[in-house]
Design a protein around this motif. Structure first.
Motif, PDB file in Angstrom:
ATOM      1  N   PHE A  45       0.819  -1.209   0.000  1.00  0.00           N
ATOM      2  CA  PHE A  45       0.000   0.000   0.000  1.00  0.00           C
ATOM      3  C   PHE A  45       0.857   1.265   0.000  1.00  0.00           C
ATOM      4  N   ASN A  46       2.015   1.195   0.608  1.00  0.00           N
ATOM      5  CA  ASN A  46       2.868   2.377   0.744  1.00  0.00           C
ATOM      6  C   ASN A  46       3.952   2.466  -0.324  1.00  0.00           C
ATOM      7  N   LYS A  47       3.868   1.578  -1.312  1.00  0.00           N
ATOM      8  CA  LYS A  47       4.844   1.609  -2.403  1.00  0.00           C
ATOM      9  C   LYS A  47       4.622   2.864  -3.251  1.00  0.00           C
ATOM     10  N   SER A  49       4.544   5.255  -6.471  1.00  0.00           N
ATOM     11  CA  SER A  49       4.274   5.093  -7.892  1.00  0.00           C
ATOM     12  C   SER A  49       5.423   5.664  -8.722  1.00  0.00           C
ATOM     13  N   SER A  50       5.839   4.904  -9.714  1.00  0.00           N
ATOM     14  CA  SER A  50       6.896   5.396 -10.609  1.00  0.00           C
ATOM     15  C   SER A  50       6.329   6.342 -11.668  1.00  0.00           C
ATOM     16  N   LYS A  51       5.011   6.373 -11.798  1.00  0.00           N
ATOM     17  CA  LYS A  51       4.381   7.178 -12.838  1.00  0.00           C
ATOM     18  C   LYS A  51       3.959   8.559 -12.357  1.00  0.00           C
ATOM     19  N   PHE A  52       3.597   8.675 -11.066  1.00  0.00           N
ATOM     20  CA  PHE A  52       3.004   9.914 -10.595  1.00  0.00           C
ATOM     21  C   PHE A  52       3.789  10.507  -9.435  1.00  0.00           C
ATOM     22  N   LEU A  53       4.923  11.105  -9.765  1.00  0.00           N
ATOM     23  CA  LEU A  53       5.685  11.932  -8.831  1.00  0.00           C
ATOM     24  C   LEU A  53       6.092  11.187  -7.567  1.00  0.00           C
ATOM     25  N   GLY A  54       6.188   9.873  -7.650  1.00  0.00           N
ATOM     26  CA  GLY A  54       6.605   9.100  -6.478  1.00  0.00           C
ATOM     27  C   GLY A  54       5.570   9.038  -5.380  1.00  0.00           C
ATOM     28  N   ILE A  55       4.315   9.366  -5.701  1.00  0.00           N
ATOM     29  CA  ILE A  55       3.242   9.343  -4.708  1.00  0.00           C
ATOM     30  C   ILE A  55       2.918   7.899  -4.326  1.00  0.00           C
ATOM     31  N   LYS A  56       2.605   7.692  -3.068  1.00  0.00           N
ATOM     32  CA  LYS A  56       2.149   6.383  -2.612  1.00  0.00           C
ATOM     33  C   LYS A  56       0.718   6.201  -3.104  1.00  0.00           C
ATOM     34  N   ARG A  57       0.542   5.433  -4.178  1.00  0.00           N
ATOM     35  CA  ARG A  57      -0.738   5.383  -4.884  1.00  0.00           C
ATOM     36  C   ARG A  57      -1.893   4.928  -4.005  1.00  0.00           C
ATOM     37  N   LEU A  58      -1.643   3.959  -3.146  1.00  0.00           N
ATOM     38  CA  LEU A  58      -2.740   3.445  -2.326  1.00  0.00           C
ATOM     39  C   LEU A  58      -2.796   4.120  -0.959  1.00  0.00           C
ATOM     40  N   ARG A 224     -22.070   4.096  -6.908  1.00  0.00           N
ATOM     41  CA  ARG A 224     -23.412   3.576  -6.646  1.00  0.00           C
ATOM     42  C   ARG A 224     -23.452   2.704  -5.398  1.00  0.00           C
ATOM     43  N   PHE A 225     -22.308   2.146  -5.040  1.00  0.00           N
ATOM     44  CA  PHE A 225     -22.212   1.351  -3.820  1.00  0.00           C
ATOM     45  C   PHE A 225     -21.692   2.171  -2.638  1.00  0.00           C
ATOM     46  N   LYS A 226     -21.578   3.497  -2.818  1.00  0.00           N
ATOM     47  CA  LYS A 226     -21.168   4.420  -1.761  1.00  0.00           C
ATOM     48  C   LYS A 226     -19.680   4.351  -1.422  1.00  0.00           C
ATOM     49  N   PHE A 227     -18.868   3.827  -2.330  1.00  0.00           N
ATOM     50  CA  PHE A 227     -17.426   3.948  -2.158  1.00  0.00           C
ATOM     51  C   PHE A 227     -17.044   5.390  -2.469  1.00  0.00           C
ATOM     52  N   ILE A 228     -16.176   5.966  -1.647  1.00  0.00           N
ATOM     53  CA  ILE A 228     -15.723   7.329  -1.895  1.00  0.00           C
ATOM     54  C   ILE A 228     -14.197   7.380  -1.788  1.00  0.00           C
ATOM     55  N   PRO A 229     -13.566   8.353  -2.462  1.00  0.00           N
ATOM     56  CA  PRO A 229     -12.098   8.475  -2.395  1.00  0.00           C
ATOM     57  C   PRO A 229     -11.653   8.906  -0.999  1.00  0.00           C
ATOM     58  N   ASN A 230     -10.675   8.211  -0.467  1.00  0.00           N
ATOM     59  CA  ASN A 230     -10.138   8.525   0.852  1.00  0.00           C
ATOM     60  C   ASN A 230      -8.627   8.682   0.804  1.00  0.00           C
ATOM     61  N   LYS A 231      -8.124   9.596   1.615  1.00  0.00           N
ATOM     62  CA  LYS A 231      -6.699   9.642   1.903  1.00  0.00           C
ATOM     63  C   LYS A 231      -6.495   8.787   3.152  1.00  0.00           C
ATOM     64  N   VAL A 232      -5.656   7.751   3.028  1.00  0.00           N
ATOM     65  CA  VAL A 232      -5.545   6.767   4.095  1.00  0.00           C
ATOM     66  C   VAL A 232      -4.128   6.707   4.650  1.00  0.00           C
ATOM     67  N   LYS A 233      -4.043   6.705   5.970  1.00  0.00           N
ATOM     68  CA  LYS A 233      -2.793   6.374   6.645  1.00  0.00           C
ATOM     69  C   LYS A 233      -2.930   4.935   7.144  1.00  0.00           C
ATOM     70  N   TRP A 234      -2.082   4.067   6.644  1.00  0.00           N
ATOM     71  CA  TRP A 234      -2.123   2.660   7.042  1.00  0.00           C
ATOM     72  C   TRP A 234      -1.233   2.457   8.258  1.00  0.00           C
ATOM     73  N   GLU A 235      -1.733   1.683   9.213  1.00  0.00           N
ATOM     74  CA  GLU A 235      -0.957   1.388  10.399  1.00  0.00           C
ATOM     75  C   GLU A 235      -0.947  -0.103  10.700  1.00  0.00           C
ATOM     76  N   LEU A 236       0.144  -0.572  11.260  1.00  0.00           N
ATOM     77  CA  LEU A 236       0.237  -1.944  11.760  1.00  0.00           C
ATOM     78  C   LEU A 236      -0.081  -1.924  13.255  1.00  0.00           C
ATOM     79  N   SER A 237      -0.802  -2.919  13.688  1.00  0.00           N
ATOM     80  CA  SER A 237      -1.137  -2.954  15.125  1.00  0.00           C
ATOM     81  C   SER A 237      -1.439  -4.387  15.543  1.00  0.00           C
TER      82      SER A 237
END
Length: 237
Positions: A45-47, A49-58, A224-237
């Motif tokens: 998830f934190n890899k 992107s080589s295409k978009f300015l090095g942004i973490k795509r997920l 239509r299924f109510k998925f929306i774009p989110n900015k996500v911080k992933w954490e291990l716990s």
């Protein structure tokens, strides 16, 4: 010349990046647990992107359904009803005698390959080798799968994995000859119903990849299924 569809995708990507960094998108902190598989998916998830300015795509424009907003699946279903809604298309498919059930993908190797190769392109892109190269087996040690059937033939399937608070779609695909019967609405609707039952085990969010580069049809399907774009911080716990 750039096609209108590609222009649409590029505009969306730029909008998602802009909204994320201007604080206009929904923000989530999602805990993935601390099992071996969680560490692997956390790194994925934190890899960058080589295409978009090095942004973490997920981490940007992640397609999330926040199940904590609903007391039950029935509560959620009431929000996706109406003309041309997810529930509407699911019921249209249901009337054509399709059925849904839990599957072991290893029992359906041939049918899954037929589904994977039923169209040369999906969402304007050629199918990847992960789909067009026939597998001899699937590792289901950390996943569950569901399928849509007609006359006992598998025509669509999805594979899910659970990581802490998250249930994630690994694969979701339908046979090209039957898409007009709305089998994907039927599949995702029933998959979500099963996933809501996981709330008792601490699952809070359902992830359907991201909105990055999605064509209009897929964006509409997710919304239509109510998925929306989110900015996500992933954490291990």
């Amino acid at each position: 010349m750039i096609s209108e569809d590609k222009k649409y995708r590029i505009r969306n990507i730029l909008n998602y990046i802009l909204n994320a960094y201007l604080g206009k998108s929904d923000n989530k902190i999602i805990k993935l647990g601390d099992k071996k598989e969680a560490h692997s998916i956390y790194n994925s998830f934190n890899k960058r992107s080589s295409k978009f300015l090095g942004i973490k795509r997920l981490t940007i424009s992640v397609a999330i359904l926040d199940m904590t907003k609903y007391r039950s699946f029935e509560d959620y279903r009431l929000t996706i009803r109406g003309k041309n809604s997810a529930d509407y298309y699911k019921r249209r498919c249901e009337k054509k005698d399709y059925s849904f059930r839990l599957i072991d993908m290893n029992y359906y190797i041939d049918e899954i390959f037929d589904i994977n190769t039923s169209l040369d392109e999906r969402c304007g892109k050629s199918m990847s080798s992960a789909y067009v190269n026939k597998k001899t087996s699937y590792d289901n040690s950390n996943s569950i799968a569901f399928g849509v059937f007609k006359d006992d033939k598998l025509l669509a399937y999805t594979e899910l994995s659970v990581y802490g608070e998250l249930v994630k779609i690994n694969r979701i695909l339908g046979h090209g000859d039957f898409l007009n019967d709305n089998i994907m609405y039927f599949l995702l609707f029933n998959t979500l119903e099963q996933s809501f039952a996981l709330k008792k085990d601490g699952v809070k969010y359902f992830m359907y990849d991201s909105f990055w580069g999605n064509p209009k049809g897929l964006v509409l399907f997710k919304k239509r299924f109510k998925f929306i774009p989110n900015k996500v911080k992933w954490e291990l716990s």
